[in-house]
Design a protein around this motif. Structure first.
Motif, PDB file in Angstrom:
ATOM      1  N   ILE A   7      44.931  36.025  36.577  1.00 44.40           N
ATOM      2  CA  ILE A   7      43.746  35.231  36.883  1.00 44.40           C
ATOM      3  C   ILE A   7      44.198  33.845  37.315  1.00 44.40           C
ATOM      4  O   ILE A   7      44.817  33.118  36.530  1.00 44.40           O
ATOM      5  CB  ILE A   7      42.808  35.137  35.663  1.00 44.40           C
ATOM      6  N   SER A  31      34.397  33.475  41.911  1.00 47.39           N
ATOM      7  CA  SER A  31      34.100  34.443  40.845  1.00 47.39           C
ATOM      8  C   SER A  31      35.363  35.139  40.338  1.00 47.39           C
ATOM      9  O   SER A  31      35.282  36.013  39.478  1.00 47.39           O
ATOM     10  CB  SER A  31      33.093  35.486  41.338  1.00 47.39           C
ATOM     11  N   TRP A  33      38.508  33.248  39.652  1.00 47.92           N
ATOM     12  CA  TRP A  33      39.437  32.351  38.986  1.00 47.92           C
ATOM     13  C   TRP A  33      38.778  31.544  37.892  1.00 47.92           C
ATOM     14  O   TRP A  33      37.591  31.632  37.658  1.00 47.92           O
ATOM     15  CB  TRP A  33      40.113  31.426  39.978  1.00 47.92           C
ATOM     16  N   ARG A  63      36.940  39.026  34.938  1.00 48.66           N
ATOM     17  CA  ARG A  63      37.715  38.444  36.042  1.00 48.66           C
ATOM     18  C   ARG A  63      38.737  39.441  36.581  1.00 48.66           C
ATOM     19  O   ARG A  63      38.909  39.583  37.781  1.00 48.66           O
ATOM     20  CB  ARG A  63      38.421  37.163  35.596  1.00 48.66           C
TER      21      ARG A  63
END
Length: 102
Positions: A7, A31, A33, A63
Motif C-alpha cells: 500500500i 482509493s 493509498w 486497500r
C-alpha cells in the motif's frame, strides 16, 4: 511495490501530483493509498509509523483488494489471450491502457 500488493504512502494528493502518475485518468489512486499530511510530518506532530500501525485490518484488506484490481493496468502482459492476456479489454493491462490514452 504496487504490483506486489504494498500500500503506497504518499504525502500529497493534489491534482498536480496525480497528473504525474501513469494512467491517472483510469486508476483511482486516491482509493489505493494512504495519504499523510506533509505539514504534520514536517511540524513533528505526526508519528508516521504509529499512524500506519493504527490502521484497522479492514482498511488494509480493502486497500489491498483495490490494488489487486487496478495493478494490472500498470503491468504489461506477456500472454496474448485469457484473463491475464493483453487483448482482454475488460481487464486492460498497461499496453491496452496506453492505447486508450492515445
Amino acid at each position: 511495490s504496487f504490483l506486489t500488493g504494498c500500500i503506497p504512502v504518499v504525502f500529497r494528493e493534489d491534482d498536480a501530483f496525480l497528473e504525474q502518475l501513469a494512467f491517472s485518468r483510469y486508476i483511482p489512486y486516491k482509493s489505493l493509498w494512504v495519504c499523510l499530511p506533509a505539514r504534520d510530518i514536517s511540524a513533528g506532530t505526526l508519528d508516521v509509523v504509529a499512524k500506519l500501525r493504527a490502521l484497522p485490518p479492514s482498511f488494509v484488506h480493502d486497500r489491498r483488494k483495490r490494488i489487486r484490481r487496478w495493478a494490472r493496468r500498470l503491468a504489461f502482459s506477456a500472454v496474448k489471450e485469457g484473463a491475464a492476456g493483453y487483448n482482454n479489454l475488460d481487464h486492460p493491462d498497461a499496453f491496452t491502457t496506453t492505447l486508450q490514452e492515445i
